[in-house]
Design a protein around this motif. Sequence first.
Motif, PDB file in Angstrom:
ATOM      1  N   PHE A 129       0.833  -1.199   0.000  1.00  0.00           N
ATOM      2  CA  PHE A 129       0.000   0.000   0.000  1.00  0.00           C
ATOM      3  C   PHE A 129       0.865   1.245   0.000  1.00  0.00           C
ATOM      4  O   PHE A 129       2.069   1.183   0.244  1.00  0.00           O
ATOM      5  N   SER A 130       0.230   2.370  -0.310  1.00  0.00           N
ATOM      6  CA  SER A 130       0.940   3.654  -0.397  1.00  0.00           C
ATOM      7  C   SER A 130       0.260   4.695   0.473  1.00  0.00           C
ATOM      8  O   SER A 130      -0.957   4.663   0.658  1.00  0.00           O
ATOM      9  N   ILE A 131       1.087   5.602   0.979  1.00  0.00           N
ATOM     10  CA  ILE A 131       0.594   6.768   1.715  1.00  0.00           C
ATOM     11  C   ILE A 131       1.066   7.993   0.947  1.00  0.00           C
ATOM     12  O   ILE A 131       2.256   8.134   0.669  1.00  0.00           O
ATOM     13  N   LEU A 132       0.150   8.859   0.587  1.00  0.00           N
ATOM     14  CA  LEU A 132       0.462  10.108  -0.106  1.00  0.00           C
ATOM     15  C   LEU A 132       0.356  11.257   0.880  1.00  0.00           C
ATOM     16  O   LEU A 132      -0.504  11.246   1.767  1.00  0.00           O
ATOM     17  N   ASN A 133       1.210  12.271   0.714  1.00  0.00           N
ATOM     18  CA  ASN A 133       1.161  13.463   1.555  1.00  0.00           C
ATOM     19  C   ASN A 133       1.112  13.084   3.038  1.00  0.00           C
ATOM     20  O   ASN A 133       0.161  13.404   3.749  1.00  0.00           O
ATOM     21  N   ALA A 134       2.143  12.391   3.508  1.00  0.00           N
ATOM     22  CA  ALA A 134       2.189  11.895   4.887  1.00  0.00           C
ATOM     23  C   ALA A 134       2.017  13.011   5.899  1.00  0.00           C
ATOM     24  O   ALA A 134       2.537  14.118   5.726  1.00  0.00           O
ATOM     25  N   LYS A 135       1.280  12.703   6.955  1.00  0.00           N
ATOM     26  CA  LYS A 135       1.007  13.656   8.039  1.00  0.00           C
ATOM     27  C   LYS A 135       1.440  13.026   9.358  1.00  0.00           C
ATOM     28  O   LYS A 135       1.462  11.793   9.481  1.00  0.00           O
ATOM     29  N   PRO A 136       1.759  13.855  10.351  1.00  0.00           N
ATOM     30  CA  PRO A 136       2.180  13.305  11.644  1.00  0.00           C
ATOM     31  C   PRO A 136       1.171  12.318  12.239  1.00  0.00           C
ATOM     32  O   PRO A 136       1.553  11.335  12.867  1.00  0.00           O
ATOM     33  N   GLU A 137      -0.114  12.540  12.009  1.00  0.00           N
ATOM     34  CA  GLU A 137      -1.126  11.637  12.565  1.00  0.00           C
ATOM     35  C   GLU A 137      -1.157  10.273  11.864  1.00  0.00           C
ATOM     36  O   GLU A 137      -1.823   9.357  12.327  1.00  0.00           O
ATOM     37  N   ASP A 138      -0.400  10.121  10.768  1.00  0.00           N
ATOM     38  CA  ASP A 138      -0.292   8.829  10.097  1.00  0.00           C
ATOM     39  C   ASP A 138       0.693   7.905  10.803  1.00  0.00           C
ATOM     40  O   ASP A 138       0.729   6.705  10.521  1.00  0.00           O
ATOM     41  N   ALA A 139       1.501   8.450  11.700  1.00  0.00           N
ATOM     42  CA  ALA A 139       2.486   7.643  12.417  1.00  0.00           C
ATOM     43  C   ALA A 139       1.776   6.648  13.325  1.00  0.00           C
ATOM     44  O   ALA A 139       0.727   6.947  13.900  1.00  0.00           O
ATOM     45  N   GLY A 140       2.336   5.454  13.415  1.00  0.00           N
ATOM     46  CA  GLY A 140       1.777   4.454  14.312  1.00  0.00           C
ATOM     47  C   GLY A 140       1.970   3.044  13.791  1.00  0.00           C
ATOM     48  O   GLY A 140       2.689   2.810  12.826  1.00  0.00           O
ATOM     49  N   ASP A 141       1.301   2.108  14.438  1.00  0.00           N
ATOM     50  CA  ASP A 141       1.387   0.692  14.093  1.00  0.00           C
ATOM     51  C   ASP A 141       0.226   0.308  13.188  1.00  0.00           C
ATOM     52  O   ASP A 141      -0.932   0.603  13.478  1.00  0.00           O
ATOM     53  N   TYR A 142       0.560  -0.388  12.100  1.00  0.00           N
ATOM     54  CA  TYR A 142      -0.429  -0.818  11.117  1.00  0.00           C
ATOM     55  C   TYR A 142      -0.453  -2.341  11.062  1.00  0.00           C
ATOM     56  O   TYR A 142       0.562  -2.996  11.275  1.00  0.00           O
ATOM     57  N   TYR A 143      -1.618  -2.885  10.744  1.00  0.00           N
ATOM     58  CA  TYR A 143      -1.715  -4.317  10.490  1.00  0.00           C
ATOM     59  C   TYR A 143      -2.641  -4.553   9.304  1.00  0.00           C
ATOM     60  O   TYR A 143      -3.436  -3.696   8.929  1.00  0.00           O
ATOM     61  N   PHE A 144      -2.514  -5.745   8.727  1.00  0.00           N
ATOM     62  CA  PHE A 144      -3.260  -6.111   7.528  1.00  0.00           C
ATOM     63  C   PHE A 144      -4.241  -7.229   7.859  1.00  0.00           C
ATOM     64  O   PHE A 144      -3.958  -8.092   8.685  1.00  0.00           O
ATOM     65  N   ARG A 145      -5.399  -7.188   7.224  1.00  0.00           N
ATOM     66  CA  ARG A 145      -6.450  -8.190   7.440  1.00  0.00           C
ATOM     67  C   ARG A 145      -6.987  -8.642   6.084  1.00  0.00           C
ATOM     68  O   ARG A 145      -7.113  -7.821   5.167  1.00  0.00           O
ATOM     69  N   ILE A 146      -7.280  -9.945   5.948  1.00  0.00           N
ATOM     70  CA  ILE A 146      -7.916 -10.446   4.733  1.00  0.00           C
ATOM     71  C   ILE A 146      -9.232 -11.116   5.095  1.00  0.00           C
ATOM     72  O   ILE A 146      -9.407 -11.634   6.204  1.00  0.00           O
ATOM     73  N   GLU A 147     -10.158 -11.080   4.134  1.00  0.00           N
ATOM     74  CA  GLU A 147     -11.452 -11.732   4.299  1.00  0.00           C
ATOM     75  C   GLU A 147     -11.958 -12.195   2.946  1.00  0.00           C
ATOM     76  O   GLU A 147     -11.681 -11.564   1.928  1.00  0.00           O
ATOM     77  N   ASP A 148     -12.691 -13.310   2.959  1.00  0.00           N
ATOM     78  CA  ASP A 148     -13.493 -13.711   1.809  1.00  0.00           C
ATOM     79  C   ASP A 148     -14.775 -14.302   2.394  1.00  0.00           C
ATOM     80  O   ASP A 148     -15.081 -14.092   3.570  1.00  0.00           O
ATOM     81  N   ASN A 149     -15.516 -15.046   1.612  1.00  0.00           N
ATOM     82  CA  ASN A 149     -16.778 -15.609   2.109  1.00  0.00           C
ATOM     83  C   ASN A 149     -16.586 -16.597   3.250  1.00  0.00           C
ATOM     84  O   ASN A 149     -17.510 -16.863   4.005  1.00  0.00           O
ATOM     85  N   TYR A 150     -15.377 -17.175   3.378  1.00  0.00           N
ATOM     86  CA  TYR A 150     -15.140 -18.230   4.354  1.00  0.00           C
ATOM     87  C   TYR A 150     -14.063 -17.894   5.381  1.00  0.00           C
ATOM     88  O   TYR A 150     -13.888 -18.631   6.326  1.00  0.00           O
ATOM     89  N   LEU A 151     -13.347 -16.837   5.192  1.00  0.00           N
ATOM     90  CA  LEU A 151     -12.122 -16.590   5.935  1.00  0.00           C
ATOM     91  C   LEU A 151     -12.078 -15.170   6.483  1.00  0.00           C
ATOM     92  O   LEU A 151     -12.489 -14.224   5.813  1.00  0.00           O
TER      93      LEU A 151
END
Length: 171
Positions: A129-151
């Motif tokens: 993923f990309s972040i454009l025009n980064a701001k101080p409030e964008d700082a922090g911990d990120y995580y990723f999640r996936i979903e489909d009909n079963y998962l």
Amino acid sequence: MGPPWKVMNPASFSANLMVLIFAGLCKGSWSQNSDYNWTVPASVSVQRGLCVHIPCSFTYKQGGRTTPGKLYGYWFLNKGRYRHYFTHDSSRSAPGILVATNDERQELQTSVKKRFHLTGDLDEGDCSFSILNAKPEDAGDYYFRIEDNYLRYSYTTNHLRTHTTLQVLVP
């Protein structure tokens, strides 16, 4: 010609193992479940007002299904007590602020709407993923999640079962 392997003394083996573990930790983060792995930088720094592309790859167990349904990806900024309630099922929520997704049913906050983009092809295991025009409030911990009909699966831990996320710094 000897065997394709050799016996190492325990001290040498331990030293090599530590180097491999350290190299893996420096490269990125992995989930604790071998069916669900991800590789992402441990941290990324971006100057205020600039852009950053964050490479990410993942694997997941499809459970033998031949047609699992559309795969949705969600990037969350884990900030304080915020929770995202899924638009299509308000009884479900996830911790954090949803910043990027390919799920057009979800609402993004105005502050991130046109600045965060899921750029990877989820069907190819790419969660970049990309972040454009980064701001101080964008700082922090990120995580990723996936979903489909079963998962439903959130990538928030590594193989050592410790909390591991992508840390974005905006100095």
